[in-house]
Design a protein around this motif. Structure first.
Motif, PDB file in Angstrom:
ATOM      1  N   ARG A  61      50.302  31.508  47.306  1.00 20.90           N
ATOM      2  CA  ARG A  61      49.223  30.683  47.876  1.00 20.90           C
ATOM      3  C   ARG A  61      48.096  31.585  48.384  1.00 20.90           C
ATOM      4  NH1 ARG A  61      50.287  25.340  49.460  1.00 20.90           N
ATOM      5  NH2 ARG A  61      52.338  24.600  48.803  1.00 20.90           N
ATOM      6  N   ASP A  62      48.479  32.629  49.118  1.00 19.82           N
ATOM      7  CA  ASP A  62      47.465  33.580  49.600  1.00 19.82           C
ATOM      8  C   ASP A  62      46.690  34.164  48.424  1.00 19.82           C
ATOM      9  OD1 ASP A  62      48.396  33.143  52.142  1.00 19.82           O
ATOM     10  OD2 ASP A  62      49.452  35.063  52.310  1.00 19.82           O
ATOM     11  N   GLU A  63      47.432  34.488  47.364  1.00 18.00           N
ATOM     12  CA  GLU A  63      46.821  35.146  46.205  1.00 18.00           C
ATOM     13  C   GLU A  63      45.770  34.258  45.542  1.00 18.00           C
ATOM     14  OE1 GLU A  63      46.156  37.875  43.038  1.00 18.00           O
ATOM     15  OE2 GLU A  63      47.069  38.132  45.017  1.00 18.00           O
ATOM     16  N   ILE A  64      46.108  32.986  45.309  1.00 17.99           N
ATOM     17  CA  ILE A  64      45.149  32.141  44.581  1.00 17.99           C
ATOM     18  C   ILE A  64      43.925  31.814  45.436  1.00 17.99           C
ATOM     19  CG2 ILE A  64      46.855  31.175  42.998  1.00 17.99           C
ATOM     20  CD1 ILE A  64      46.808  28.611  44.665  1.00 17.99           C
ATOM     21  N   VAL A  65      44.102  31.739  46.748  1.00 20.70           N
ATOM     22  CA  VAL A  65      42.940  31.490  47.618  1.00 20.70           C
ATOM     23  C   VAL A  65      42.042  32.729  47.654  1.00 20.70           C
ATOM     24  CG1 VAL A  65      42.165  30.966  49.968  1.00 20.70           C
ATOM     25  CG2 VAL A  65      44.133  29.752  48.995  1.00 20.70           C
ATOM     26  N   LEU A  66      42.645  33.906  47.750  1.00 17.88           N
ATOM     27  CA  LEU A  66      41.867  35.148  47.719  1.00 17.88           C
ATOM     28  C   LEU A  66      41.136  35.292  46.384  1.00 17.88           C
ATOM     29  CD1 LEU A  66      44.236  37.729  49.437  1.00 17.88           C
ATOM     30  CD2 LEU A  66      41.954  37.062  50.206  1.00 17.88           C
ATOM     31  N   ARG A  67      41.822  34.941  45.303  1.00 19.18           N
ATOM     32  CA  ARG A  67      41.189  35.007  43.982  1.00 19.18           C
ATOM     33  C   ARG A  67      39.942  34.125  43.934  1.00 19.18           C
ATOM     34  NH1 ARG A  67      45.075  35.593  38.834  1.00 19.18           N
ATOM     35  NH2 ARG A  67      46.549  37.141  39.610  1.00 19.18           N
ATOM     36  N   GLU A  68      40.063  32.944  44.498  1.00 17.92           N
ATOM     37  CA  GLU A  68      38.918  32.026  44.495  1.00 17.92           C
ATOM     38  C   GLU A  68      37.760  32.609  45.302  1.00 17.92           C
ATOM     39  OE1 GLU A  68      36.493  29.060  43.531  1.00 17.92           O
ATOM     40  OE2 GLU A  68      38.525  29.306  42.708  1.00 17.92           O
ATOM     41  N   ILE A  69      38.069  33.203  46.452  1.00 20.90           N
ATOM     42  CA  ILE A  69      37.026  33.823  47.279  1.00 20.90           C
ATOM     43  C   ILE A  69      36.322  34.937  46.508  1.00 20.90           C
ATOM     44  CG2 ILE A  69      36.629  35.243  49.340  1.00 20.90           C
ATOM     45  CD1 ILE A  69      38.979  33.674  50.651  1.00 20.90           C
ATOM     46  N   PHE A  70      37.106  35.815  45.886  1.00 24.07           N
ATOM     47  CA  PHE A  70      36.532  36.953  45.167  1.00 24.07           C
ATOM     48  C   PHE A  70      35.801  36.505  43.900  1.00 24.07           C
ATOM     49  CE2 PHE A  70      40.364  39.442  46.996  1.00 24.07           C
ATOM     50  CZ  PHE A  70      39.723  39.573  48.222  1.00 24.07           C
ATOM     51  N   ALA A  71      36.368  35.513  43.214  1.00 27.27           N
ATOM     52  CA  ALA A  71      35.743  35.027  41.981  1.00 27.27           C
ATOM     53  C   ALA A  71      34.389  34.377  42.277  1.00 27.27           C
ATOM     54  CB  ALA A  71      36.662  34.036  41.279  1.00 27.27           C
ATOM     55  N   GLN A  72      34.322  33.632  43.366  1.00 22.43           N
ATOM     56  CA  GLN A  72      33.047  33.012  43.733  1.00 22.43           C
ATOM     57  C   GLN A  72      31.984  34.081  44.003  1.00 22.43           C
ATOM     58  OE1 GLN A  72      33.167  30.026  46.811  1.00 22.43           O
ATOM     59  NE2 GLN A  72      34.944  28.969  45.917  1.00 22.43           N
ATOM     60  N   GLU A  73      32.384  35.152  44.654  1.00 21.92           N
ATOM     61  CA  GLU A  73      31.432  36.223  44.932  1.00 21.92           C
ATOM     62  C   GLU A  73      30.972  36.888  43.630  1.00 21.92           C
ATOM     63  OE1 GLU A  73      28.919  38.672  47.051  1.00 21.92           O
ATOM     64  OE2 GLU A  73      29.993  36.856  47.665  1.00 21.92           O
ATOM     65  N   ALA A  74      31.903  37.071  42.695  1.00 17.10           N
ATOM     66  CA  ALA A  74      31.553  37.665  41.395  1.00 17.10           C
ATOM     67  C   ALA A  74      30.564  36.783  40.647  1.00 17.10           C
ATOM     68  CB  ALA A  74      32.816  37.874  40.560  1.00 17.10           C
ATOM     69  N   GLU A  75      30.780  35.460  40.730  1.00 18.16           N
ATOM     70  CA  GLU A  75      29.856  34.512  40.094  1.00 18.16           C
ATOM     71  C   GLU A  75      28.469  34.641  40.708  1.00 18.16           C
ATOM     72  OE1 GLU A  75      30.155  32.357  37.658  1.00 18.16           O
ATOM     73  OE2 GLU A  75      32.289  32.079  37.298  1.00 18.16           O
ATOM     74  N   LYS A  76      28.408  34.729  42.028  1.00 16.97           N
ATOM     75  CA  LYS A  76      27.128  34.853  42.712  1.00 16.97           C
ATOM     76  C   LYS A  76      26.352  36.090  42.252  1.00 16.97           C
ATOM     77  CE  LYS A  76      28.316  32.684  47.153  1.00 16.97           C
ATOM     78  NZ  LYS A  76      28.533  32.962  48.596  1.00 16.97           N
ATOM     79  N   ARG A  77      27.095  37.143  41.981  1.00 15.65           N
ATOM     80  CA  ARG A  77      26.451  38.406  41.596  1.00 15.65           C
ATOM     81  C   ARG A  77      26.148  38.502  40.096  1.00 15.65           C
ATOM     82  NH1 ARG A  77      28.569  43.201  45.552  1.00 15.65           N
ATOM     83  NH2 ARG A  77      28.769  41.941  47.450  1.00 15.65           N
ATOM     84  N   GLY A  78      26.426  37.440  39.364  1.00 16.65           N
ATOM     85  CA  GLY A  78      26.075  37.398  37.947  1.00 16.65           C
ATOM     86  C   GLY A  78      27.008  38.161  37.026  1.00 16.65           C
ATOM     87  N   ILE A  79      28.189  38.507  37.509  1.00 15.73           N
ATOM     88  CA  ILE A  79      29.117  39.298  36.691  1.00 15.73           C
ATOM     89  C   ILE A  79      29.595  38.509  35.474  1.00 15.73           C
ATOM     90  CG2 ILE A  79      31.437  40.360  36.710  1.00 15.73           C
ATOM     91  CD1 ILE A  79      30.810  41.265  39.584  1.00 15.73           C
ATOM     92  N   ALA A  80      29.710  37.207  35.614  1.00 13.16           N
ATOM     93  CA  ALA A  80      30.180  36.379  34.494  1.00 13.16           C
ATOM     94  C   ALA A  80      29.224  36.407  33.305  1.00 13.16           C
ATOM     95  CB  ALA A  80      30.392  34.942  34.958  1.00 13.16           C
ATOM     96  N   SER A  87      33.321  40.299  26.804  1.00 14.44           N
ATOM     97  CA  SER A  87      34.217  40.920  25.818  1.00 14.44           C
ATOM     98  C   SER A  87      35.654  40.935  26.335  1.00 14.44           C
ATOM     99  CB  SER A  87      33.759  42.336  25.482  1.00 14.44           C
ATOM    100  OG  SER A  87      33.804  43.183  26.625  1.00 14.44           O
ATOM    101  N   GLN A  88      35.828  41.191  27.626  1.00 11.01           N
ATOM    102  CA  GLN A  88      37.173  41.182  28.202  1.00 11.01           C
ATOM    103  C   GLN A  88      37.763  39.777  28.195  1.00 11.01           C
ATOM    104  OE1 GLN A  88      38.190  43.639  31.659  1.00 11.01           O
ATOM    105  NE2 GLN A  88      36.064  44.347  31.679  1.00 11.01           N
ATOM    106  N   MET A  89      36.929  38.784  28.456  1.00 13.40           N
ATOM    107  CA  MET A  89      37.402  37.401  28.435  1.00 13.40           C
ATOM    108  C   MET A  89      37.832  36.971  27.045  1.00 13.40           C
ATOM    109  SD  MET A  89      37.676  36.037  31.345  1.00 13.40           S
ATOM    110  CE  MET A  89      37.830  34.313  30.876  1.00 13.40           C
ATOM    111  N   GLU A  90      37.146  37.495  26.031  1.00 10.69           N
ATOM    112  CA  GLU A  90      37.532  37.163  24.652  1.00 10.69           C
ATOM    113  C   GLU A  90      38.901  37.750  24.324  1.00 10.69           C
ATOM    114  OE1 GLU A  90      37.769  35.787  20.800  1.00 10.69           O
ATOM    115  OE2 GLU A  90      36.644  35.098  22.546  1.00 10.69           O
TER     116      GLU A  90
END
Length: 264
Positions: A61-80, A87-90
């Motif tokens: 549970r801790d892991e998936i909530v932390l993932r969401e926090i970090f993923a949202q920040e990555a989205e904000k910074r345009g990493i997606a 290429s990694q996602m493919e």
């Protein structure tokens, strides 16, 4: 709207958020983290063969909530939007697809007990014959081996001399005992000399192999032993399943139209 309707609407307003909350582990910056994500993470641990103790769910549970926090920040910074991310996602997409393809194939094409039994009988047929239980003493020089042979003939105990003089660490402590095995389990010179002996006999001359010089004594012989089908059935079923999957992979490879030449 009467009083009864007002109370009902108020109750529904309370129940709906609770119902939505029941489907989520948490809400991060207004975005829900669904319980399905937790289930997927736990399933991954099961697939990897890891033990899943009760306390692991709390860590998950801790892991998936932390993932969401970090993923949202990555989205904000345009990493997606970066080329490296795409290429990694493919590669990840292909990995998951292939894994699920193979899992689906194995689920729909399991090895049968009849196939396992046929494989068992085939292996059993090729494993017939005699097994020999021998002792040996391994030394580096021929003269040393000849002296030991003379000492045994004069009344020396083979087992004691093996413990004292043999250079084979795997059998010396057991008095040179090699347990039961077929002649082809040994180097040719050793196997041939052992099979030529009768029960209780010892080689008259040292037997030279790549390891040194051997004195061999035959303790007893028996018909080759083979495990019962039920003992090896799980391993046979697993191996047959892997063989089926490998054949499926080869069929896909052969059927594909490509100008690429595989190395193997």
């Amino acid at each position: 709207m009467n009083l009864k309707s007002t109370v009902l609407m108020a109750a529904i307003a309370v129940i709906l958020p609770l119902s939505a909350s029941a489907q989520n582990v948490a809400v991060v910056n207004g975005k829900p983290v669904p319980k399905a994500r937790l289930a997927a993470l736990m399933q991954q641990a099961n697939r990897a063969g890891q033990p899943v103790p009760p306390e692991m769910e709390a860590r998950a549970r801790d892991e998936i909530v932390l993932r969401e926090i970090f993923a949202q920040e990555a989205e904000k910074r345009g990493i997606a939007a970066t080329a490296d991310y795409k290429s990694q996602m493919e590669l990840l997409r292909q990995t998951v697809l292939i894994r699920e393809l193979f899992a689906d194939y194995q689920k729909k094409n399991p090895a049968s007990e009849a196939e396992a039994l046929a494989e068992y009988e085939k292996a059993k047929a090729t494993s017939s014959g005699s097994e020999y239980r021998a002792r040996h003493i391994l030394v580096e020089k021929e003269d040393e081996a000849k002296k030991l042979i003379a000492e045994i003939k004069a009344g020396g105990k083979f087992e004691d001399l093996a413990k004292k003089h043999s250079k084979d660490p795997g059998s010396a402590e057991n008095g040179g005992d090699l347990d039961f095995a077929k002649p082809d389990a040994y180097v040719p010179e050793f196997g041939k000399a052992m099979a030529a002996l009768k029960k209780g006999e010892m080689t008259e001359e040292p037997v030279k192999t790549q390891f040194g010089y051997h004195i061999i004594k035959l303790e007893e012989t028996r018909e080759a032993q083979f495990p019962a089908f039920d003992e090896v059935k799980p391993q046979l079923m697993q191996r047959l399943g892997q063989m089926k999957l490998q054949k499926f992979q080869e069929e896909l490879k052969s059927a594909a139209k490509t100008d690429y030449k595989f190395a193997q």
